[in-house]
Design a protein around this motif. Structure first.
Motif, short mmCIF file in Angstrom:
data_model
loop_
_atom_site.label_atom_id
_atom_site.label_comp_id
_atom_site.label_asym_id
_atom_site.label_seq_id
_atom_site.Cartn_x
_atom_site.Cartn_y
_atom_site.Cartn_z
N ASN A 43 0.81 -1.21 0.00
CA ASN A 43 0.00 0.00 0.00
C ASN A 43 0.85 1.27 0.00
O ASN A 43 0.34 2.36 0.28
N VAL A 44 2.13 1.14 -0.33
CA VAL A 44 3.03 2.29 -0.41
C VAL A 44 3.83 2.20 -1.70
O VAL A 44 4.30 1.13 -2.09
N VAL A 45 3.99 3.35 -2.37
CA VAL A 45 4.89 3.46 -3.52
C VAL A 45 5.98 4.46 -3.12
O VAL A 45 5.70 5.60 -2.78
N TYR A 46 7.24 3.99 -3.16
CA TYR A 46 8.36 4.73 -2.59
C TYR A 46 9.14 5.44 -3.70
O TYR A 46 9.73 4.79 -4.57
N HIS A 47 9.16 6.77 -3.65
CA HIS A 47 9.99 7.55 -4.57
C HIS A 47 11.13 8.26 -3.84
O HIS A 47 11.81 9.11 -4.42
N SER B 278 6.35 11.49 -7.29
CA SER B 278 5.25 10.68 -6.76
C SER B 278 3.94 11.01 -7.46
O SER B 278 3.19 10.11 -7.88
N VAL B 279 3.66 12.30 -7.60
CA VAL B 279 2.41 12.71 -8.24
C VAL B 279 2.44 12.40 -9.73
O VAL B 279 1.44 11.92 -10.30
N MET B 280 3.57 12.64 -10.39
CA MET B 280 3.65 12.36 -11.82
C MET B 280 3.51 10.87 -12.10
O MET B 280 2.83 10.46 -13.06
N SER B 281 4.12 10.03 -11.28
CA SER B 281 3.97 8.58 -11.46
C SER B 281 2.54 8.13 -11.21
O SER B 281 2.01 7.27 -11.92
N LEU B 282 1.90 8.73 -10.20
CA LEU B 282 0.49 8.44 -9.95
C LEU B 282 -0.35 8.78 -11.17
O LEU B 282 -1.17 7.96 -11.62
N ALA B 283 -0.15 9.96 -11.73
CA ALA B 283 -0.92 10.37 -12.90
C ALA B 283 -0.66 9.44 -14.08
O ALA B 283 -1.59 9.04 -14.80
N CYS C 94 -1.91 -0.22 -8.98
CA CYS C 94 -0.77 -1.04 -8.55
C CYS C 94 -0.37 -2.06 -9.62
O CYS C 94 0.81 -2.35 -9.80
N ALA C 95 -1.34 -2.58 -10.32
CA ALA C 95 -1.07 -3.61 -11.33
C ALA C 95 -0.21 -3.08 -12.47
O ALA C 95 0.54 -3.85 -13.09
N VAL C 96 -0.29 -1.79 -12.76
CA VAL C 96 0.46 -1.25 -13.91
C VAL C 96 1.75 -0.54 -13.51
O VAL C 96 2.48 -0.05 -14.38
N LEU C 97 2.06 -0.49 -12.22
CA LEU C 97 3.24 0.25 -11.79
C LEU C 97 4.53 -0.20 -12.51
O LEU C 97 5.34 0.65 -12.90
N PRO C 98 4.77 -1.50 -12.72
CA PRO C 98 6.00 -1.89 -13.41
C PRO C 98 6.03 -1.47 -14.88
O PRO C 98 7.10 -1.53 -15.51
N GLU C 99 4.90 -1.05 -15.42
CA GLU C 99 4.83 -0.72 -16.84
C GLU C 99 5.01 0.76 -17.14
O GLU C 99 5.16 1.14 -18.30
N ILE C 100 5.00 1.60 -16.12
CA ILE C 100 5.05 3.04 -16.38
C ILE C 100 6.49 3.56 -16.27
O ILE C 100 7.35 2.95 -15.63
N MET D 259 16.41 14.45 -13.42
CA MET D 259 17.75 13.86 -13.32
C MET D 259 18.20 13.27 -14.64
O MET D 259 19.18 12.54 -14.71
N SER D 260 17.43 13.57 -15.73
CA SER D 260 17.78 13.13 -17.09
C SER D 260 17.72 11.61 -17.25
O SER D 260 18.41 11.04 -18.09
N VAL D 261 16.90 10.95 -16.44
CA VAL D 261 16.63 9.53 -16.60
C VAL D 261 15.13 9.31 -16.46
O VAL D 261 14.44 10.07 -15.77
N GLU D 262 14.64 8.28 -17.14
CA GLU D 262 13.25 7.88 -16.96
C GLU D 262 13.14 7.07 -15.66
O GLU D 262 13.90 6.11 -15.46
N ILE D 263 12.24 7.47 -14.80
CA ILE D 263 12.07 6.78 -13.53
C ILE D 263 11.08 5.64 -13.69
O ILE D 263 9.92 5.85 -14.10
#
Length: 376
Positions: free
Chosen positions: A110-114, A279-284, A299-305, A311-315
């Motif tokens: 129930n937590v997504v850690y950024h 955190s907000v951008m990943s949520l969106a 939660c099911a799609v988190l590994p796909e985003i 920082m010039s990298v895709e998170i």
């Protein structure tokens, strides 16, 4: 999905108010970007709460938000407050988006850690410091889970390479007098100090240490001291301050300039600002991918985003719901941190499984030489 309500839970008053205000602004800037981008088929609406650093108030506000049909919460600063509201987030089937560096030893569905965990910030910092300064250290921490676990990991890491821990002390969050420990430090003369204090306690310690230190400048290292706090500190000619964070302003001046158009020209764009922003951008992005704001589908799609970052990298988000993050070590120069070394994006290993201390910072984990002593 015309409008999605989210809760922002940041202490903008209290002992760590500077961190809370900065994290809140990072989240609000992300909301502004989402709402102004037509590629997002919804708008985000923020319900902002200020628990003022009081743990019981975090619980009150979290329950209030969760029972008001708000399922996504962004924020908290300290690990004690994060851990305190997780049972309520679970009970009401919500999701907490946490963007602050923390001590690891947690994976909650129930937590997504950024925020960075120790293999992404603390261990690279220690590896740098041992090579630069030596192995005789002192450790100070605030008396809660961040201090306990971060200090323990630092101790284990230093001992694993034959170093010496001269002192390992904990202090209440409102402690402002550090005369006794400073007298001990003046006698033991460590090669460097790990400062795991937070907020006003940290500032008081640094000022008092600088006032009393008469040797060559002493390195003081942290994983939670940000650029928004440097304005709270005087010039400290007897100290050398280092911090290990995911972002410093000098890494991306263009992003800093754009953000300040919204949050104000005086706002420092720190690692905590960026952690909340991501955190907000990943949520969106997850809501778009899932075509739903329902927690299970998000939660099911988190590994796909993947999420653009300053920082010039895709998170990307690993299977343990921790972000894969880069790290920079910076030394204080005036009111900024100047990077002295940058590390690439590293896979999160919050339990330090198979991590050999101070020999690997690339994410290629190996078998440990010694077992960790887990304190609960």
């Amino acid at each position: 999905m015309d409008r999605i309500n989210i809760g922002l839970l940041f202490s903008t008053s209290g002992t760590y108010r500077h961190l809370g205000r900065n994290g809140l602004l990072g989240a609000l800037y992300a909301i502004e970007k989402v709402n102004g981008d037509p590629s997002y088929p919804f708008t985000l609406n923020a319900d902002i709460r200020n628990p003022a650093g009081v743990v019981s108030d975090y619980v009150h506000h979290a329950r209030s938000l969760l029972t008001s049909n708000i399922h996504h919460l962004v924020g908290t600063i300290t690990s004690s407050t994060r851990k305190e509201i997780i049972p309520d987030v679970r009970e009401y089937r919500g999701l907490l988006w946490y963007g602050i560096p923390y001590e690891g030893y947690e994976c909650d569905e129930n937590v997504v850690y950024h925020g960075a965990c120790p293999n992404q910030n603390l261990l690279p910092l220690l590896e740098y410091a041992v090579k630069q300064f030596g192995k005789r250290i002192a450790i100070l921490g605030s008396n809660y889970v961040w201090g306990w676990e971060s200090c323990r990991i630092a101790r284990e890491a230093i001992l694993s390479v034959g170093g010496e821990v001269l002192d390992d002390s904990f202090y209440h969050l409102d402690t402002l007098n550090f005369d006794l420990i400073i007298q001990k430090l003046k006698q033991s003369h460590p090669d460097f100090i790990i400062n795991n204090l937070i907020g006003d306690s940290s500032y008081a310690f640094l000022h008092q240490l600088d006032n009393q230190w008469s040797h060559s400048p002493l390195p003081v290292l942290s994983c939670n001291l940000t650029e928004c706090e440097l304005t709270c500190l005087n010039e400290l000619p007897h100290l050398r301050l280092y911090s290990s964070l995911i972002f410093f302003e000098s890494l991306n001046p263009a992003f800093v300039a754009q953000a300040r158009q919204f949050v104000g020209t005086d706002t420092r764009i720190t690692g905590n600002f960026v952690g909340s922003y991501l955190s907000v951008m990943s949520l969106a992005n997850a809501i778009v991918k899932a075509d739903s704001a329902e927690v299970d589908r998000v939660c099911a799609v988190l590994p796909e985003i993947s999420t653009d970052s300053p920082m010039s990298v895709e998170i990307r988000i690993a299977a343990n719901q921790h972000a894969i993050l880069p790290c920079s070590i910076g030394e204080r120069l005036g009111d900024s941190f100047v990077p002295v070394v940058n590390f690439p994006a590293t896979a999160p290993n919050p339990y330090l499984v198979g991590h050999e201390f101070l020999t690997s910072t690339s994410g290629q984990e190996t078998e440990p030489q010694r077992k960790l002593r887990l304190i609960r």
